[in-house]
Scaffold this motif. Structure first.
Motif, PDB file in Angstrom:
ATOM      1  N   ASP A   1       0.823  -1.196  -0.049  1.00  0.00           N
ATOM      2  CA  ASP A   1      -0.189   0.021  -0.096  1.00  0.00           C
ATOM      3  C   ASP A   1       0.900   1.150  -0.139  1.00  0.00           C
ATOM      4  OD1 ASP A   1      -2.053   1.709   0.155  1.00  0.00           O
ATOM      5  OD2 ASP A   1      -2.845   1.117   1.973  1.00  0.00           O
ATOM      6  N   SER A   2       1.690   1.432   0.846  1.00  0.00           N
ATOM      7  CA  SER A   2       2.564   2.424   1.090  1.00  0.00           C
ATOM      8  C   SER A   2       3.681   2.716   0.012  1.00  0.00           C
ATOM      9  CB  SER A   2       3.685   2.195   2.192  1.00  0.00           C
ATOM     10  OG  SER A   2       4.617   3.476   2.236  1.00  0.00           O
ATOM     11  N   GLU A   3       4.000   1.539  -0.712  1.00  0.00           N
ATOM     12  CA  GLU A   3       5.011   1.757  -1.772  1.00  0.00           C
ATOM     13  C   GLU A   3       4.353   2.155  -3.015  1.00  0.00           C
ATOM     14  OE1 GLU A   3       8.562   0.922  -3.919  1.00  0.00           O
ATOM     15  OE2 GLU A   3       8.153   0.733  -1.714  1.00  0.00           O
ATOM     16  N   LEU A   4       3.015   2.132  -3.285  1.00  0.00           N
ATOM     17  CA  LEU A   4       2.549   2.432  -4.348  1.00  0.00           C
ATOM     18  C   LEU A   4       1.704   3.437  -4.199  1.00  0.00           C
ATOM     19  CD1 LEU A   4       0.333  -0.862  -5.781  1.00  0.00           C
ATOM     20  CD2 LEU A   4       2.413   0.226  -6.967  1.00  0.00           C
ATOM     21  N   PHE A   5       1.162   3.983  -3.044  1.00  0.00           N
ATOM     22  CA  PHE A   5       0.336   5.339  -2.719  1.00  0.00           C
ATOM     23  C   PHE A   5       0.997   6.172  -2.000  1.00  0.00           C
ATOM     24  CE2 PHE A   5      -2.701   1.509  -3.527  1.00  0.00           C
ATOM     25  CZ  PHE A   5      -2.883   1.938  -4.794  1.00  0.00           C
ATOM     26  N   GLY A   6       2.189   5.864  -1.250  1.00  0.00           N
ATOM     27  CA  GLY A   6       2.829   6.463  -0.313  1.00  0.00           C
ATOM     28  C   GLY A   6       2.267   6.523   0.951  1.00  0.00           C
ATOM     29  N   HIS A   7       2.702   7.412   1.895  1.00  0.00           N
ATOM     30  CA  HIS A   7       2.003   7.518   3.304  1.00  0.00           C
ATOM     31  C   HIS A   7       2.279   8.761   3.818  1.00  0.00           C
ATOM     32  CE1 HIS A   7       5.893   5.266   4.470  1.00  0.00           C
ATOM     33  NE2 HIS A   7       5.858   6.560   5.339  1.00  0.00           N
ATOM     34  N   ARG A   8       1.415   9.289   4.919  1.00  0.00           N
ATOM     35  CA  ARG A   8       1.768  10.221   5.710  1.00  0.00           C
ATOM     36  C   ARG A   8       2.504   9.911   7.015  1.00  0.00           C
ATOM     37  NH1 ARG A   8      -1.047  15.138   5.478  1.00  0.00           N
ATOM     38  NH2 ARG A   8       0.541  15.941   6.984  1.00  0.00           N
TER      39      ARG A   8
ATOM     40  N   GLY B   1      -6.597  -6.109  -0.945  1.00  0.00           N
ATOM     41  CA  GLY B   1      -6.836  -4.693  -0.384  1.00  0.00           C
ATOM     42  C   GLY B   1      -6.178  -3.745  -1.231  1.00  0.00           C
ATOM     43  N   VAL B   2      -4.913  -4.045  -1.746  1.00  0.00           N
ATOM     44  CA  VAL B   2      -4.294  -2.914  -2.501  1.00  0.00           C
ATOM     45  C   VAL B   2      -5.031  -2.839  -4.077  1.00  0.00           C
ATOM     46  CG1 VAL B   2      -2.109  -2.525  -3.551  1.00  0.00           C
ATOM     47  CG2 VAL B   2      -2.083  -3.419  -1.158  1.00  0.00           C
TER      48      VAL B   2
END
Length: 515
Positions: free
Chosen positions: A252-259, A293-294
């Motif tokens: 999830d973080s790899e594709l869409f990033g994160h805060r 989920g991703v």
């Protein structure tokens, strides 16, 4: 024999490669020789765009000018050079003249630079096995040949540009005119590869989502690169993601990033791959491995171009063209509940099948030539050449591992052959014994076989059952010997880890040794 590597010029017009081939035939009618080649100069490398009288192997080679002094001399000369038969500079074409029962050296060699609009375009080379073949070719005749070929190249370029302007969208024509994108070549002239190139040219200029289908090792990543280079996004980034290498917790973080603070360990904001590819292309390799989920979040981006970083309420808009690839049967995965049907239909707007190597005929020789050229420079060898018997062996092999298997086979064979020959040998011949294509892929040395292996197995009813029984015994011992470390066990077996793991599952062998 005349062979070219290029794209089609249209349904009713000869292709650029066919025009180049006709040029070379005209040269051979004017000058008696055994081989003639047209080489294009690109970033210090010479690439054969057409050959007549040379082996298919020559088509796959990329000649670094700095590594080939004869080519360097020709490019520096104002009007061409004829090398004396006793010239000690290594000849790049030794052993590449087609139709010969054995590897033979070139004895008469000449060539000249080709210039278009004041710039050096490449080289015209002529070669013969007889030392005196070019005695009658004086400077005036050579100049006439050069002018003939330069005029033909200019005419071919003009016809190519006209065909592309009328057959494709304006953005694709502009992409061709700029010609700035450096893309690895899709080597080969087989019918399957010509069809693939036509499909790439058809969809490349559009923004349609493309799903690349094909077996492991066929070169889906190269197709993705070429699709991007043909698009209006070619000046923007091509971002590649290996979905199979993403841990489920980080996909999830790899594709869409994160805060920052989105989860434990998120100590700073992170930009995801979709944002990095904004304006360009995102290549999702092995997309069938993404967690469900991703997959749902990926579907949202494909539908509306919107995404949310984990930990953020802000919606971001991105303009990304997606190219996905898989070697899995996605309809079967949908039936098993492991892949979303709606995502599959979003990804497969334009499905594109990349052919396996066994369906590409003599392309295997051109590919092998390219891999040999790479290994030649890596090893410091003067000339690595396939013997006629080795070429026959390569063509007869089924290549279950496709181009990747061929690359590894050629690398190993080059090393074995180089070690057998004297370091200063004029060329190094690759023979079938160096390829080891007929040996079982998991053949162990005698010390690796358990002493009870032969006696403990009951006689099998078929050769296949006997082979599987032997593999099961040897693999189980190999895994145990390395303490369950599959990477080390796969290395001893001479396989990559994923194929090794797949074979273990097929044979019912536990990945961990018994306690």
């Amino acid at each position: 024999m005349s062979v070219e590597m290029t794209t089609s010029g249209g349904p009713d017009l000869p292709s650029e490669g066919e025009r180049f081939g006709a040029l070379l035939k005209a040269v051979r009618e004017l000058v008696r020789c055994d081989a003639v080649a047209l080489l294009r100069l690109e970033d210090g490398m010479l690439r054969a765009v057409a050959v007549d009288g040379l082996s298919d192997e020559a088509l796959g080679r990329r000649f670094a000018v700095a590594a080939h002094p004869r080519f360097a001399r020709l490019l520096e000369s104002p009007a061409g050079v004829r090398f004396p038969p006793d010239c000690d500079l290594p000849d790049p074409y030794d052993g590449l003249v087609s139709g010969q029962p054995e590897i033979l050296p070139v004895h008469d060699c000449m060539g000249a630079p080709l210039r278009l609009r004041g710039d050096t375009w490449g080289l015209l080379t002529l070669d013969a096995l007889e030392p005196s073949a070019f005695d009658a070719v004086g400077p005036a005749r050579m100049e006439a040949l050069v002018r003939l070929v330069e005029s033909g190249i200019e005419a071919a370029h003009a016809a190519r540009d006209m065909a592309r302007r009328t057959a494709q969208e304006q953005v694709l024509a502009e992409a061709w005119q700029s010609g700035r994108a450096a893309v690895r070549e899709l080597v080969g002239t087989s019918a399957a590869m010509q069809q693939l190139r036509r499909e790439i040219d058809t969809v490349g200029a559009s923004d349609l989502t493309v799903l690349l289908l094909g077996e492991t090792g066929v070169g889906k990543d190269l197709v993705a690169q070429r699709l991007h280079a043909c698009s209006r996004r070619r000046s923007q980034p091509l971002v590649q993601v290996n979905c199979a290498a993403l841990p489920e917790t980080l996909a999830d973080s790899e594709l869409f990033g994160h805060r920052r603070g989105a989860f434990t360990g998120a100590i700073q904001d992170r930009t995801g791959k979709f944002e990095l590819a904004d304006g360009g292309t995102l290549f999702l390799d092995e997309v069938g491995e993404l967690p469900l989920g991703v997959q749902a979040k990926l579907l949202r981006v494909l539908q509306g171009g919107e995404l949310q970083r984990p930990g953020s309420d802000r919606t971001l808009r991105v303009d990304v063209r997606v190219i996905a690839a898989t070697n899995r049967d996605l309809p079967a995965a949908i039936a098993q509940g492991r892949f979303r049907a709606d995502l599959y239909h979003r990804l497969s707007v334009y499905p594109l099948v990349v052919p396996p190597l066994r369906a590409r005929g003599r392309d295997v020789l051109a590919l092998a030539g390219g891999f040999l050229e790479e290994n030649q420079h890596r090893l410091g060898a003067r000339n690595l050449r396939l013997s006629p018997a080795a070429r026959t062996a390569l063509l007869a092999h089924s290549w279950p591992g496709n181009v990747r298997e061929l690359e590894h086979t050629i690398s190993r064979a080059a090393l074995r052959a180089y070690r057998e020959h004297a370091p200063r040998a004029r060329w190094v011949a690759i023979e079938p014994r160096h390829l080891l294509l007929e040996e079982a892929p998991l053949q162990p040395s005698p010390v690796d076989v358990p002493a009870s292996a032969a006696a403990s197995e009951a006689p099998a009813t078929t050769l296949r059952e006997a082979t599987e029984a032997f593999q099961r015994e040897w693999l189980a011992a190999c895994v145990a010997r390395h303490g369950g470390n599959l990477s080390r066990a796969a290395a001893q077996a001479g396989m990559d880890r994923s194929n090794f793991h797949r074979l273990l599952r097929k044979l019912g062998i536990a990945a961990q040794p018994p306690a």
